[in-house]
Write an enzyme that holds these catalytic residues in place. Structure first.
Site, PDB file in Angstrom:
ATOM      1  N   ASN A  57       1.289   3.461  -2.833  1.00 51.74           N
ATOM      2  CA  ASN A  57       1.839   3.913  -4.118  1.00 51.74           C
ATOM      3  C   ASN A  57       1.293   5.286  -4.504  1.00 51.74           C
ATOM      4  O   ASN A  57       2.028   6.152  -4.972  1.00 51.74           O
ATOM      5  CB  ASN A  57       1.486   2.922  -5.239  1.00 51.74           C
ATOM      6  CG  ASN A  57       2.137   1.570  -5.060  1.00 51.74           C
ATOM      7  OD1 ASN A  57       3.036   1.426  -4.240  1.00 51.74           O
ATOM      8  ND2 ASN A  57       1.690   0.587  -5.813  1.00 51.74           N
ATOM      9  N   ASP A  99       0.823  -1.212   0.000  1.00 49.35           N
ATOM     10  CA  ASP A  99       0.000   0.000   0.000  1.00 49.35           C
ATOM     11  C   ASP A  99       0.861   1.269   0.000  1.00 49.35           C
ATOM     12  O   ASP A  99       1.971   1.260   0.517  1.00 49.35           O
ATOM     13  CB  ASP A  99      -0.916  -0.026   1.239  1.00 49.35           C
ATOM     14  CG  ASP A  99      -2.046   0.971   1.129  1.00 49.35           C
ATOM     15  OD1 ASP A  99      -2.348   1.441   0.018  1.00 49.35           O
ATOM     16  OD2 ASP A  99      -2.652   1.289   2.172  1.00 49.35           O
ATOM     17  N   GLU A 122     -11.885  -5.127  -5.509  1.00 51.65           N
ATOM     18  CA  GLU A 122     -12.467  -3.782  -5.357  1.00 51.65           C
ATOM     19  C   GLU A 122     -11.723  -2.741  -6.197  1.00 51.65           C
ATOM     20  O   GLU A 122     -12.231  -1.636  -6.422  1.00 51.65           O
ATOM     21  CB  GLU A 122     -12.435  -3.342  -3.882  1.00 51.65           C
ATOM     22  CG  GLU A 122     -13.423  -4.078  -2.985  1.00 51.65           C
ATOM     23  CD  GLU A 122     -13.068  -5.534  -2.733  1.00 51.65           C
ATOM     24  OE1 GLU A 122     -11.867  -5.833  -2.537  1.00 51.65           O
ATOM     25  OE2 GLU A 122     -13.976  -6.390  -2.760  1.00 51.65           O
ATOM     26  N   ASN A 123     -10.515  -3.073  -6.641  1.00 56.39           N
ATOM     27  CA  ASN A 123      -9.715  -2.080  -7.366  1.00 56.39           C
ATOM     28  C   ASN A 123     -10.294  -1.706  -8.742  1.00 56.39           C
ATOM     29  O   ASN A 123      -9.886  -0.712  -9.341  1.00 56.39           O
ATOM     30  CB  ASN A 123      -8.254  -2.541  -7.533  1.00 56.39           C
ATOM     31  CG  ASN A 123      -7.429  -2.459  -6.270  1.00 56.39           C
ATOM     32  OD1 ASN A 123      -6.497  -3.228  -6.064  1.00 56.39           O
ATOM     33  ND2 ASN A 123      -7.751  -1.515  -5.387  1.00 56.39           N
TER      34      ASN A 123
HETATM   35  C1  FPP Z   1      -1.885   0.135  -3.392  1.00 56.21           C
HETATM   36  O1  FPP Z   1      -1.472   1.488  -3.352  1.00 56.21           O
HETATM   37  C2  FPP Z   1      -1.317  -0.531  -4.559  1.00 56.21           C
HETATM   38  C3  FPP Z   1      -2.038  -1.086  -5.576  1.00 56.21           C
HETATM   39  C4  FPP Z   1      -3.508  -1.090  -5.610  1.00 56.21           C
HETATM   40  C5  FPP Z   1      -1.352  -1.666  -6.754  1.00 56.21           C
HETATM   41  C6  FPP Z   1      -0.156  -2.525  -6.468  1.00 56.21           C
HETATM   42  C7  FPP Z   1       0.467  -2.904  -7.738  1.00 56.21           C
HETATM   43  C8  FPP Z   1       1.790  -2.915  -7.998  1.00 56.21           C
HETATM   44  C9  FPP Z   1       2.821  -2.591  -6.969  1.00 56.21           C
HETATM   45  C10 FPP Z   1       2.278  -3.229  -9.382  1.00 56.21           C
HETATM   46  C11 FPP Z   1       2.078  -4.645  -9.806  1.00 56.21           C
HETATM   47  C12 FPP Z   1       2.869  -5.584  -8.981  1.00 56.21           C
HETATM   48  C13 FPP Z   1       3.235  -6.850  -9.324  1.00 56.21           C
HETATM   49  C14 FPP Z   1       4.058  -7.619  -8.366  1.00 56.21           C
HETATM   50  C15 FPP Z   1       2.901  -7.500 -10.601  1.00 56.21           C
HETATM   51  P1  FPP Z   1      -2.558   2.640  -3.453  1.00 56.21           P
HETATM   52  O2  FPP Z   1      -2.691   3.026  -4.886  1.00 56.21           O
HETATM   53  O3  FPP Z   1      -3.841   2.215  -2.815  1.00 56.21           O
HETATM   54  O4  FPP Z   1      -1.863   3.760  -2.638  1.00 56.21           O
HETATM   55  P2  FPP Z   1      -2.582   4.918  -1.789  1.00 56.21           P
HETATM   56  O5  FPP Z   1      -3.343   4.229  -0.694  1.00 56.21           O
HETATM   57  O6  FPP Z   1      -1.427   5.707  -1.263  1.00 56.21           O
HETATM   58  O7  FPP Z   1      -3.441   5.692  -2.726  1.00 56.21           O
END
Ligand code: FPP
Length: 233
Positions: A16, A14, A61-62
């Protein structure tokens, strides 16, 4: 357990979006850096002796996110699966999937099936990519599969549910790591995490490196696991 290294670690990657926002960048840039972090952690986990690593890459949910962001994450999944084959071969990493496979776009399904087939014979760490994964959805699908195979479900047992989960041979996670400081499971491995040790770090996922995984493992090694029983020391 070898030096008390957790056999199975699950990670909720989490933060990103927040990482990108802090830098005035678009959210997708955060996911790109998140993928780089995932690669670092796969390498570190494999070197540390972890046997199974489940990465929560995309939840059921994404899909609610903007189409552009969803498409970007799917693109990263593809990129990861294609570009990492050499690394998987060198490190004997076996790729697997958890989640509703049938609900994924056909091109992603193909990439995932190809990676699973190409790495099926590798005996190193298993990387389980949770993509279009939801814990409740997995339980519902398991119950449906059970009832389809057994007709009546009145006497359904824990073992029956376990047998129809996405990866029934994979042991329950010993530790679930969540980056970016939220205290929630967000529908990740609901059934399997009943006795998992939770480790929550404030660090945003794109900033994760091998030292962060080492700190999580060291923390795990200090925990006393009782599985509902009483202290043994
Ligand atoms: C959560 O951060 C992250 C995700 C929903 C996506 C994760 C995907 C990757 C790291 C890339 C693909 C990985 C692999 C291993 C194939 P968020 O966007 O909810 O962050 P926030 O809560 O700060 O907005």
């Amino acid at each position: 357990m070898e030096n008390n290294i957790p056999a199975h670690v699950g990670i909720i990657m989490d933060g990103n979006g927040r990482w990108a926002k802090q830098r005035g960048l678009v959210r997708t840039q955060g996911h790109l850096e998140g993928l780089k972090a995932a690669k670092r952690i796969v390498k570190a986990a494999s070197e540390s002796g972890i046997k199974y690593l489940t990465l929560y890459a995309f939840s059921t949910e994404n899909w609610k996110r903007a189409e552009e962001e969803v498409g970007f994450i799917m693109g990263l999944v593809k990129q990861y699966l294609r570009a990492e084959f050499d690394f998987s071969r060198q490190n004997r990493i076996r790729v697997r999937h958890a989640g509703d496979f049938s609900g994924l776009p056909p091109d992603i399904q193909k990439e995932i099936s190809d990676s699973i087939a190409d790495t099926a014979g590798f005996d190193g760490m298993q990387v389980i990519l949770a993509i279009n994964y939801g814990g409740r959805d997995e339980i519902i699908r398991a119950v449906r599969k059970f009832t389809a195979a057994n007709k009546a479900g009145e006497n359904i047992s824990e073992q029956d549910i376990c047998a129809y989960l996405d990866n029934p041979d994979v042991p329950d996670p010993d530790m679930i790591i969540r980056s970016a400081g939220e205290y929630r499971t967000s529908n990740f491995l609901l059934w399997e995490s009943a006795y998992s040790e939770m480790y929550i770090s404030d660090k945003l996922w794109p900033d994760w490196d091998k030292e962060d995984l080492a700190a999580a493992i060291a923390n795990f090694q200090k925990r006393e696991r009782r599985y509902g029983g009483i202290a043994t020391r």
